[in-house]
Design an enzyme around this catalytic site. Structure first.
Site, PDB file in Angstrom:
ATOM      1  N   HIS A   1      11.476   6.854  -5.156  1.00 43.47           N
ATOM      2  CA  HIS A   1      11.540   5.531  -4.528  1.00 43.47           C
ATOM      3  C   HIS A   1      12.875   5.351  -3.814  1.00 43.47           C
ATOM      4  CE1 HIS A   1      10.583   1.292  -3.938  1.00 43.47           C
ATOM      5  NE2 HIS A   1      11.830   1.030  -4.296  1.00 43.47           N
TER       6      HIS A   1
ATOM      7  N   ASN B   1      10.118   3.427  10.415  1.00 47.73           N
ATOM      8  CA  ASN B   1      10.525   2.043  10.649  1.00 47.73           C
ATOM      9  C   ASN B   1      11.533   1.593   9.588  1.00 47.73           C
ATOM     10  OD1 ASN B   1       8.628   1.943  12.737  1.00 47.73           O
ATOM     11  ND2 ASN B   1       7.004   1.237  11.361  1.00 47.73           N
TER      12      ASN B   1
ATOM     13  N   HIS C   1       8.804   5.905   4.567  1.00 46.18           N
ATOM     14  CA  HIS C   1       7.611   6.652   4.949  1.00 46.18           C
ATOM     15  C   HIS C   1       7.691   7.020   6.411  1.00 46.18           C
ATOM     16  CE1 HIS C   1       6.936   2.298   5.210  1.00 46.18           C
ATOM     17  NE2 HIS C   1       6.271   2.556   6.329  1.00 46.18           N
TER      18      HIS C   1
ATOM     19  N   HIS D   1       5.365   7.766   9.659  1.00 42.32           N
ATOM     20  CA  HIS D   1       4.012   7.682  10.205  1.00 42.32           C
ATOM     21  C   HIS D   1       3.803   8.904  11.093  1.00 42.32           C
ATOM     22  CE1 HIS D   1       3.377   3.197   9.522  1.00 42.32           C
ATOM     23  NE2 HIS D   1       4.698   3.241   9.470  1.00 42.32           N
TER      24      HIS D   1
END
Ligand code: 5GP
Ligand code: ZN
Length: 122
Positions: A51, A92, A105, A107
């Site tokens: 995380h 982002n 993350h 994309h």
């Protein structure tokens, strides 16, 4: 170094397979799965299992992990048949970057032609 698992985080739950996803890749550090609301024929999310809330939280100790994330993304692009036509890898960060899930993350988006810049200019 942030905690490895956040029990309030949807992507921690997905990476640990506590909740289901359409998985495309998993190893010790990285997990990849289909976005629930794809914006193109191919839309995969590639995440670290650890995380980390935002890109802004990365340190130089994470250089290998972030490098691996990109290599996994480009390998998935080849596996899914978009390596020749091309694709976009998008990360982002926070409000202005359009981040809505606070576990970093990438994309992987492809299978259609995309424009640039990514925001309205008028
Ligand atoms: P962001 O806006 O933070 O860059 O991207 C978050 C992405 O996660 C969005 O494209 C959204 O559709 C996707 N997403 C959010 N919740 C889930 C979920 O529970 N499962 C999957 N597969 N994707 C999700
Ligand atoms: Zn998380």
């Amino acid at each position: 170094m942030t905690d490895s698992y956040n029990e309030n985080c949807i992507f921690c739950k997905i990476a640990s397979e506590k909740i289901p996803s359409k998985k495309v890749y998993s190893d010790e550090q990285i997990f990849a799965f289909h976005d629930i609301a794809p914006v193109a024929p191919v839309h995969i999310l590639i995440i670290p299992k650890r995380h980390i809330e935002t890109l802004d939280d990365l340190t130089s100790d994470d250089a290998l992990l972030v490098g691996k994330l990109i290599i996994v993304a480009k390998d998935i692009a080849r596996t899914l048949g978009i390596a020749e036509s091309g694709y976009r890898i998008n990360l982002n960060c926070k409000r202005d970057g359009g981040q809505t899930v606070f576990h970093i993350h990438a994309h992987l988006i492809g299978g259609k032609s995309m424009g640039w810049p990514p925001f309205p200019t008028t």
